[in-house]
Design a protein around this motif. Structure first.
Motif, short mmCIF file in Angstrom:
data_model
loop_
_atom_site.label_atom_id
_atom_site.label_comp_id
_atom_site.label_asym_id
_atom_site.label_seq_id
_atom_site.Cartn_x
_atom_site.Cartn_y
_atom_site.Cartn_z
N ASP A 4 0.82 -1.22 0.00
CA ASP A 4 0.00 0.00 0.00
C ASP A 4 0.86 1.27 0.00
OD1 ASP A 4 -2.31 -1.47 -0.04
OD2 ASP A 4 -2.59 -1.44 2.14
N ILE A 5 1.95 1.21 0.75
CA ILE A 5 2.86 2.38 0.77
C ILE A 5 3.41 2.65 -0.64
CG2 ILE A 5 5.09 3.22 1.61
CD1 ILE A 5 4.49 1.74 4.24
N ILE A 6 3.83 1.59 -1.33
CA ILE A 6 4.37 1.75 -2.69
C ILE A 6 3.28 2.24 -3.63
CG2 ILE A 6 5.40 0.53 -4.63
CD1 ILE A 6 6.68 -1.35 -2.64
N ARG A 7 2.07 1.69 -3.50
CA ARG A 7 0.97 2.08 -4.38
C ARG A 7 0.61 3.56 -4.20
NH1 ARG A 7 -2.19 -1.50 -2.90
NH2 ARG A 7 -1.82 -3.03 -4.55
N GLU A 8 0.62 4.01 -2.95
CA GLU A 8 0.32 5.43 -2.70
C GLU A 8 1.35 6.35 -3.37
OE1 GLU A 8 0.13 5.89 1.48
OE2 GLU A 8 -1.76 4.80 1.72
N CYS A 9 2.59 5.94 -3.34
CA CYS A 9 3.63 6.74 -4.00
C CYS A 9 3.42 6.77 -5.51
CB CYS A 9 5.01 6.16 -3.68
SG CYS A 9 5.48 6.36 -1.95
N ASP A 10 3.06 5.62 -6.09
CA ASP A 10 2.82 5.59 -7.54
C ASP A 10 1.63 6.47 -7.91
OD1 ASP A 10 4.93 3.92 -7.91
OD2 ASP A 10 3.74 2.08 -7.90
N GLN A 29 13.20 -9.33 -6.78
CA GLN A 29 12.20 -8.43 -6.23
C GLN A 29 11.43 -9.13 -5.10
OE1 GLN A 29 9.84 -7.28 -9.61
NE2 GLN A 29 11.26 -5.62 -10.21
N VAL A 30 11.14 -8.32 -4.06
CA VAL A 30 10.41 -8.86 -2.91
C VAL A 30 9.09 -8.15 -2.70
CG1 VAL A 30 12.48 -9.68 -1.76
CG2 VAL A 30 11.69 -7.35 -1.35
N VAL A 31 8.94 -6.97 -3.28
CA VAL A 31 7.67 -6.23 -3.16
C VAL A 31 7.43 -5.51 -4.49
CG1 VAL A 31 6.38 -4.44 -1.95
CG2 VAL A 31 8.03 -5.83 -0.69
N ARG A 32 6.19 -5.58 -5.00
CA ARG A 32 5.75 -4.78 -6.14
C ARG A 32 4.24 -4.74 -6.11
NH1 ARG A 32 7.97 -6.84 -11.47
NH2 ARG A 32 6.35 -5.49 -12.34
N THR A 33 3.64 -3.75 -6.75
CA THR A 33 2.19 -3.57 -6.65
C THR A 33 1.44 -4.58 -7.49
OG1 THR A 33 2.32 -1.94 -8.43
CG2 THR A 33 2.39 -1.11 -6.19
N SER A 34 2.03 -5.03 -8.61
CA SER A 34 1.36 -6.02 -9.45
C SER A 34 2.41 -6.75 -10.26
CB SER A 34 0.34 -5.33 -10.38
OG SER A 34 0.99 -4.44 -11.25
#
Length: 672
Positions: free
Chosen positions: A106-112, A130-135
């Motif tokens: 969610d933090i990454i998505r908000e930045c995008d 990669q360990v985290v991505r939105t999709s």
């Protein structure tokens, strides 16, 4: 007559030596040389000004778009650095159980969503996976340059790369994630689709582009990278890429003969460029030069017409006066009819010439009449001498026939005495005619002296005209100095406009760096820049007008100098004319001497007459003494014969003088 014809031929002037040809040539050169200089200077200054204006505009444009790219870089780097420094993200990456994957996602998505550019942010572990991505699926980025640089402990932006998933050109931003011990435990990275920057460029320009640190074309305002013929454009061999300067403007022959302005971003190392064609840069200057040439050619035609008119107005009166003087040298009294009514110096010369011709005509007419009288008197005197000779023969016969009677001898002596009286009257007429001729020669001398004085006055008037031309040149010089002072003031206005423009440029850059909050200030800065450009343009226009006025002043000074030189030449010509009149005056003095010789001959005749009278008195005494011997009478007749011979010689001398004077007077023809 042959001598006069040769002199007339020698007085003809060749076309190239004519003052008319020289005057026309000088005036055409006075117009043509400044025209050529003006065209060259106009083209040079217009070209230089066009290059300077385009350079300023292009440099401002590349710095503007470089600022836009720097804003994109700053926004993305700040965003991923904020993610990398987020405690929740750090705790999750360190294996904390209190933070879930969805929270970090969610933090990454908000930045995008804040950046809203269609790209996404991902987090890769220390191994590159990669360990985290939105999709989407996790991928291994361990071989990517941006991952390797970020693992060294600093943020980084990559050169242009091609996405393996969608084939688009993009750059990647990366930032390291540190644990509490300041060890790099992960890398936050985010891709940026360069087509977004292409669209940004295309909105405001059509010739701006950007290359990465390897010289690869990243984005171009005119087309999308990676489509058709525009794939993989390498510009590493261009000067703007290899140059050590951070910014510049130059001509690139290998790029379709375009002018390129460039600026290298000091943070990312990317280079933003804009290009202009030669026609865009030099077209207005060339069109301006063509207009100047067309106007100049028109002015040259006008100058030629004016020079022809002025040369004709100068040379026609001179030729008319020269024609009159040439006719006078051939014995014809021809007046200057056409230009005597003019009110300038040429009219004064024409009137003075006509006055001289009229006076000479009157003098020559009187001399001709007097010469005719002298000739007639000499003929009468010659007839009388012949008659006296016959009378002497008759007296001789009378001596031989003395017996015929004293009364007949007395009658013959009385007849001889009457003839001697007529001789005395004829001699008196000769003396009167010679006195009249002396008076006429004095009048001719006086008229020539008046002509010499008039030409001297004309020469003085010409000198005064030269002084007035000097005053005009001084006034034009003062005007030129005033134009120079105005030009200095215009330079000050140009300097202020340039400083204002630089201030507007700096304000635009600062507004661009401020992002959304600085848009209003950017509009104000742009308006200030436009005002500065308008001020500079107006100052340039004023300076051009001042330069034109300055050149016209210089041309006027040169023209005044040429007129002054022409007036000096006129003074020289007047001096030569004055010398010619003085020479004529000497000839008149010689004529006066000839008249004096005639007068002396008349005196001689008078003396001879007195001798004859004495002889007749002696013969009368002999007649009254009729008783004298024939020997005494013969001696008296011999004495009479000698006296008659002397009288005949004097009559012949007088006749030769009269004939010579008539021959000389035939040289002059009447003005009528």
């Amino acid at each position: 007559m042959a001598k006069n014809k040769n002199a007339k031929n020698n007085n003809s002037i060749n076309f190239k030596d004519s003052i008319k040809t020289k005057l026309i040539t000088i005036m055409i050169l006075v117009a043509a040389i400044p025209l050529a200089v003006a065209v060259i200077l106009s083209y040079s200054t217009s070209t230089a000004k066009a290059l300077e204006d385009v350079a300023d505009s292009a440099e401002w444009e590349v710095w503007y778009f470089q600022g836009r790219f720097e804003t994109i870089y700053t926004s993305n780097v700040n965003m991923i650095e904020s993610i990398a420094g987020n405690p929740i993200v750090v705790e999750y990456l360190m294996g904390g159980t209190d933070v879930t994957y969805e929270e970090v996602q969610d933090i990454i998505r908000e930045c995008d969503e804040v950046l809203d550019d269609g790209d996404q942010t991902s987090i890769a572990g220390p191994t590159g996976m990669q360990v985290v991505r939105t999709s989407g699926d996790f991928i291994d980025v361990s071989e990517r340059e941006y991952f390797q640089e970020a693992m060294k402990g600093h943020s980084f932006v990559s050169n242009m790369t091609v996405s393996k998933t969608n084939g688009k050109r993009m750059i990647s931003f990366s930032a390291p994630v540190f644990d509490p011990d300041n060890n790099v435990i992960a890398v936050v990275h985010r891709n940026y689709n360069l087509n977004n920057f292409h669209e940004l460029l295309a909105e405001e320009t059509d010739a701006t582009f950007m290359v990465d640190r390897n010289g690869a074309l990243c984005a171009h305002a005119a087309y999308e990278i990676g489509e058709g013929a525009h794939e993989e454009v390498d510009m590493s061999n261009f000067y703007f890429f290899t140059a050590t300067d951070s910014e510049g403007f130059y001509f690139e022959k290998d790029y379709d003969n375009r002018y390129i302005a460039y600026a290298k971003d000091p943070i990312t190392g990317f280079t933003v460029c804009t290009s202009k064609t030669q026609e865009q840069v030099l077209g207005p200057a060339r069109r301006s030069a063509l207009i100047v040439v067309a106007v100049g050619l028109g002015l040259l035609v006008v100058a030629i017409i004016i020079s022809l008119y002025m040369a004709k107005s100068f040379t026609d009166p001179i030729n008319a006066v020269a024609g009159s003087l040439d006719a006078l040298s051939d014995g014809n009294f021809k007046k200057v009819e056409k230009y005597s009514s003019r009110k300038d110096e040429f009219g004064l010369i024409s009137r003075a010439t006509n006055t001289l011709i009229e006076k000479l005509d009157d003098i020559v007419t009187n001399i001709k009449n007097s010469a005719g009288l002298v000739g007639s008197s000499s003929d009468e005197l010659s007839d009388m001498a012949d008659q006296i000779s016959k009378t002497a023969e008759d007296v001789s016969h009378a001596v031989m026939e003395i017996a015929s009677g004293a009364s007949q001898q007395a009658d013959e002596i009385q007849s001889a005495s009457d003839n001697v009286g007529r001789i005395g009257d004829a001699v008196g007429s000769v003396q009167s005619s010679s006195n009249d001729l002396t008076t006429l020669a004095g009048k001719m001398k006086e008229a020539s002296e008046i002509s010499s004085t008039s030409l001297g006055s004309l020469q003085d008037s010409s000198a005064q005209m030269t002084a007035k031309i000097d005053d005009i040149s001084s006034t034009i010089q003062a005007t030129k100095d005033a134009v120079n002072n105005i030009s200095e003031k215009v330079e000050g206005i140009t300097s202020i406009a340039t400083q204002t423009n630089l201030l507007s440029l700096n304000a635009s850059i600062e507004a661009a760096r401020a992002g959304e909050a600085g848009k209003g200030f950017a509009v104000v800065a742009e308006e200030i820049g436009k005002l500065a450009e308008d001020s500079k343009q107006m100052a340039d226009d004023i300076r051009k007008e001042m330069e034109i006025l300055l050149k016209q002043s210089e041309a006027a000074v040169d023209a005044a100098a040429d007129v002054k030189n022409g007036n000096t030449d006129q003074q020289i010509a007047l001096g030569e004319t004055l010398d010619a009149v003085n020479g004529m005056l000497e000839d008149i003095r010689s004529t006066v001497g000839g008249v004096q010789l005639i007068s002396e001959g008349a005196d001689t005749c008078e003396s001879s007459k007195n001798a004859v009278v004495d002889t007749m008195s002696a013969l009368s005494a002999i007649s009254e003494e009729n008783a004298a011997s024939s020997q005494e009478t013969g001696a008296s007749m011999q004495e009479l014969s000698a006296t008659v011979t002397t009288l005949a010689g004097s009559a012949n001398d007088l006749k030769e003088i009269a004939n010579k004077l008539n021959e000389e007077m035939k040289f002059f023809k009447s003005a009528n």
